[in-house]
Design an enzyme around this catalytic site. Structure first.
Site, PDB file in Angstrom:
ATOM      1  N   ASP A  26       0.847  -1.193   0.000  1.00  0.00           N
ATOM      2  CA  ASP A  26       0.000   0.000   0.000  1.00  0.00           C
ATOM      3  C   ASP A  26       0.889   1.252   0.000  1.00  0.00           C
ATOM      4  O   ASP A  26       1.897   1.327   0.712  1.00  0.00           O
ATOM      5  CB  ASP A  26      -0.926  -0.010   1.227  1.00  0.00           C
ATOM      6  CG  ASP A  26      -2.089   0.942   1.072  1.00  0.00           C
ATOM      7  OD1 ASP A  26      -3.226   0.467   0.924  1.00  0.00           O
ATOM      8  OD2 ASP A  26      -1.855   2.166   1.085  1.00  0.00           O
ATOM      9  N   ASN A  47     -13.061  -3.379   2.036  1.00  0.00           N
ATOM     10  CA  ASN A  47     -14.056  -2.334   2.220  1.00  0.00           C
ATOM     11  C   ASN A  47     -15.022  -2.310   1.032  1.00  0.00           C
ATOM     12  O   ASN A  47     -14.626  -2.640  -0.090  1.00  0.00           O
ATOM     13  CB  ASN A  47     -13.370  -0.974   2.351  1.00  0.00           C
ATOM     14  CG  ASN A  47     -12.436  -0.917   3.547  1.00  0.00           C
ATOM     15  OD1 ASN A  47     -12.722  -1.499   4.589  1.00  0.00           O
ATOM     16  ND2 ASN A  47     -11.312  -0.216   3.410  1.00  0.00           N
ATOM     17  N   GLY A  67     -15.737   2.586   3.542  1.00  0.00           N
ATOM     18  CA  GLY A  67     -14.392   3.161   3.466  1.00  0.00           C
ATOM     19  C   GLY A  67     -13.650   2.841   2.182  1.00  0.00           C
ATOM     20  O   GLY A  67     -12.434   3.005   2.108  1.00  0.00           O
ATOM     21  N   GLN A  68     -14.391   2.413   1.140  1.00  0.00           N
ATOM     22  CA  GLN A  68     -13.719   2.080  -0.127  1.00  0.00           C
ATOM     23  C   GLN A  68     -13.477   3.346  -0.934  1.00  0.00           C
ATOM     24  O   GLN A  68     -14.407   4.105  -1.205  1.00  0.00           O
ATOM     25  CB  GLN A  68     -14.583   1.095  -0.936  1.00  0.00           C
ATOM     26  CG  GLN A  68     -13.908   0.630  -2.222  1.00  0.00           C
ATOM     27  CD  GLN A  68     -14.728  -0.404  -2.980  1.00  0.00           C
ATOM     28  OE1 GLN A  68     -15.908  -0.615  -2.708  1.00  0.00           O
ATOM     29  NE2 GLN A  68     -14.101  -1.042  -3.961  1.00  0.00           N
ATOM     30  N   HIS A  88     -10.041  -5.038  -3.456  1.00  0.00           N
ATOM     31  CA  HIS A  88      -8.705  -5.321  -2.929  1.00  0.00           C
ATOM     32  C   HIS A  88      -8.845  -5.762  -1.489  1.00  0.00           C
ATOM     33  O   HIS A  88      -9.624  -5.195  -0.716  1.00  0.00           O
ATOM     34  CB  HIS A  88      -7.806  -4.089  -3.030  1.00  0.00           C
ATOM     35  CG  HIS A  88      -8.444  -2.823  -2.580  1.00  0.00           C
ATOM     36  ND1 HIS A  88      -9.341  -2.118  -3.355  1.00  0.00           N
ATOM     37  CD2 HIS A  88      -8.337  -2.136  -1.420  1.00  0.00           C
ATOM     38  CE1 HIS A  88      -9.748  -1.063  -2.695  1.00  0.00           C
ATOM     39  NE2 HIS A  88      -9.159  -1.049  -1.509  1.00  0.00           N
ATOM     40  N   LEU A  89      -8.068  -6.769  -1.175  1.00  0.00           N
ATOM     41  CA  LEU A  89      -7.998  -7.251   0.195  1.00  0.00           C
ATOM     42  C   LEU A  89      -6.809  -6.567   0.852  1.00  0.00           C
ATOM     43  O   LEU A  89      -5.666  -6.732   0.415  1.00  0.00           O
ATOM     44  CB  LEU A  89      -7.804  -8.770   0.167  1.00  0.00           C
ATOM     45  CG  LEU A  89      -7.896  -9.539   1.473  1.00  0.00           C
ATOM     46  CD1 LEU A  89      -9.262  -9.355   2.131  1.00  0.00           C
ATOM     47  CD2 LEU A  89      -7.609 -11.019   1.209  1.00  0.00           C
ATOM     48  N   HIS A  90      -7.094  -5.736   1.883  1.00  0.00           N
ATOM     49  CA  HIS A  90      -6.004  -5.164   2.682  1.00  0.00           C
ATOM     50  C   HIS A  90      -5.475  -6.259   3.609  1.00  0.00           C
ATOM     51  O   HIS A  90      -6.269  -6.962   4.259  1.00  0.00           O
ATOM     52  CB  HIS A  90      -6.530  -4.041   3.595  1.00  0.00           C
ATOM     53  CG  HIS A  90      -6.989  -2.811   2.905  1.00  0.00           C
ATOM     54  ND1 HIS A  90      -6.197  -1.694   2.768  1.00  0.00           N
ATOM     55  CD2 HIS A  90      -8.174  -2.492   2.329  1.00  0.00           C
ATOM     56  CE1 HIS A  90      -6.870  -0.741   2.155  1.00  0.00           C
ATOM     57  NE2 HIS A  90      -8.075  -1.197   1.871  1.00  0.00           N
TER      58      HIS A  90
HETATM   59  P1  5GP Z   1      -9.734   1.546   0.147  1.00  0.00           P
HETATM   60  O1  5GP Z   1      -9.871   2.847   0.856  1.00  0.00           O
HETATM   61  O2  5GP Z   1     -10.368   1.593  -1.226  1.00  0.00           O
HETATM   62  O3  5GP Z   1     -10.182   0.332   0.920  1.00  0.00           O
HETATM   63  O4  5GP Z   1      -8.178   1.317  -0.048  1.00  0.00           O
HETATM   64  C1  5GP Z   1      -7.456   1.889  -1.086  1.00  0.00           C
HETATM   65  C2  5GP Z   1      -6.006   1.772  -0.722  1.00  0.00           C
HETATM   66  O5  5GP Z   1      -5.236   1.946  -1.889  1.00  0.00           O
HETATM   67  C3  5GP Z   1      -5.548   2.812   0.297  1.00  0.00           C
HETATM   68  O6  5GP Z   1      -5.014   2.164   1.434  1.00  0.00           O
HETATM   69  C4  5GP Z   1      -4.488   3.612  -0.476  1.00  0.00           C
HETATM   70  O7  5GP Z   1      -3.408   3.983   0.351  1.00  0.00           O
HETATM   71  C5  5GP Z   1      -4.080   2.653  -1.569  1.00  0.00           C
HETATM   72  N1  5GP Z   1      -3.661   3.295  -2.791  1.00  0.00           N
HETATM   73  C6  5GP Z   1      -4.296   4.283  -3.455  1.00  0.00           C
HETATM   74  N2  5GP Z   1      -3.634   4.594  -4.584  1.00  0.00           N
HETATM   75  C7  5GP Z   1      -2.561   3.757  -4.625  1.00  0.00           C
HETATM   76  C8  5GP Z   1      -1.490   3.599  -5.569  1.00  0.00           C
HETATM   77  O8  5GP Z   1      -1.395   4.270  -6.588  1.00  0.00           O
HETATM   78  N3  5GP Z   1      -0.547   2.652  -5.274  1.00  0.00           N
HETATM   79  C9  5GP Z   1      -0.641   1.869  -4.155  1.00  0.00           C
HETATM   80  N4  5GP Z   1       0.334   0.968  -3.966  1.00  0.00           N
HETATM   81  N5  5GP Z   1      -1.637   2.007  -3.257  1.00  0.00           N
HETATM   82  C10 5GP Z   1      -2.574   2.932  -3.488  1.00  0.00           C
END
Ligand code: 5GP
Ligand code: ZN
Length: 114
Positions: free
Chosen positions: A30, A87, A93-94, A100-102
């Site tokens: 991330d 999310n 929180g998406q 994507h799986l964090h």
């Molecule tokens: P969400 O909020 O959709 O569950 O998570 C999106 C995640 O993607 C966030 O933790 C954010 O830091 C990460 N993210 C957003 N843009 C990029 C990117 O360009 N590269 C990487 N490696 N992570 C990203």
């Protein structure tokens, strides 16, 4: 999806710190880590949200978790523990609409989440 940032990481159009890939799955760190280890596991095929899951996606979704646990072991946090979060939409929180799986670890997680 031409305007999807994770599709661009899959295609190599923008760089990612890639830690695993196979035919269907990609994992990368991330950009804004929320734990000492924080990586994302994504399907290479674009799926926008959990709400878009179809029965035929069940095996692919399972593969995200298999990749997550294998990488977690490589990162040395399988025994200490880690958190997997996916999310969905705004209140979930998406922010990136390519599922994507964090996977977060190497610190104590709290409950309930924020
Ligand atoms: P969400 O909020 O959709 O569950 O998570 C999106 C995640 O993607 C966030 O933790 C954010 O830091 C990460 N993210 C957003 N843009 C990029 C990117 O360009 N590269 C990487 N490696 N992570 C990203
Ligand atoms: Zn995408």
């Amino acid at each position: 999806m031409t305007d999807c940032i994770f599709c661009k990481i899959v295609s190599g159009d923008i760089p990612g710190d890639i830690i695993y890939q196979d035919d269907e799955v990609l994992a990368f760190r991330d950009l804004n880590p929320q734990a000492p280890v924080h990586f994302l596991v994504v399907p290479k095929r674009h799926i926008s949200t959990i709400n878009d899951f179809q029965p035929d996606d069940a095996e692919l979704i399972g593969k995200l978790y298999l990749a997550a646990k294998n990488i977690a072991k490589q990162e040395g946090m399988d025994e200490s523990g880690y958190r997997c979060v996916m999310n969905c939409n705004d209140e979930g929180g998406q922010t990136v609409h390519h599922i994507h799986l964090h996977v977060l670890g190497k610190r104590q997680m709290n409950w309930p989440p924020g």
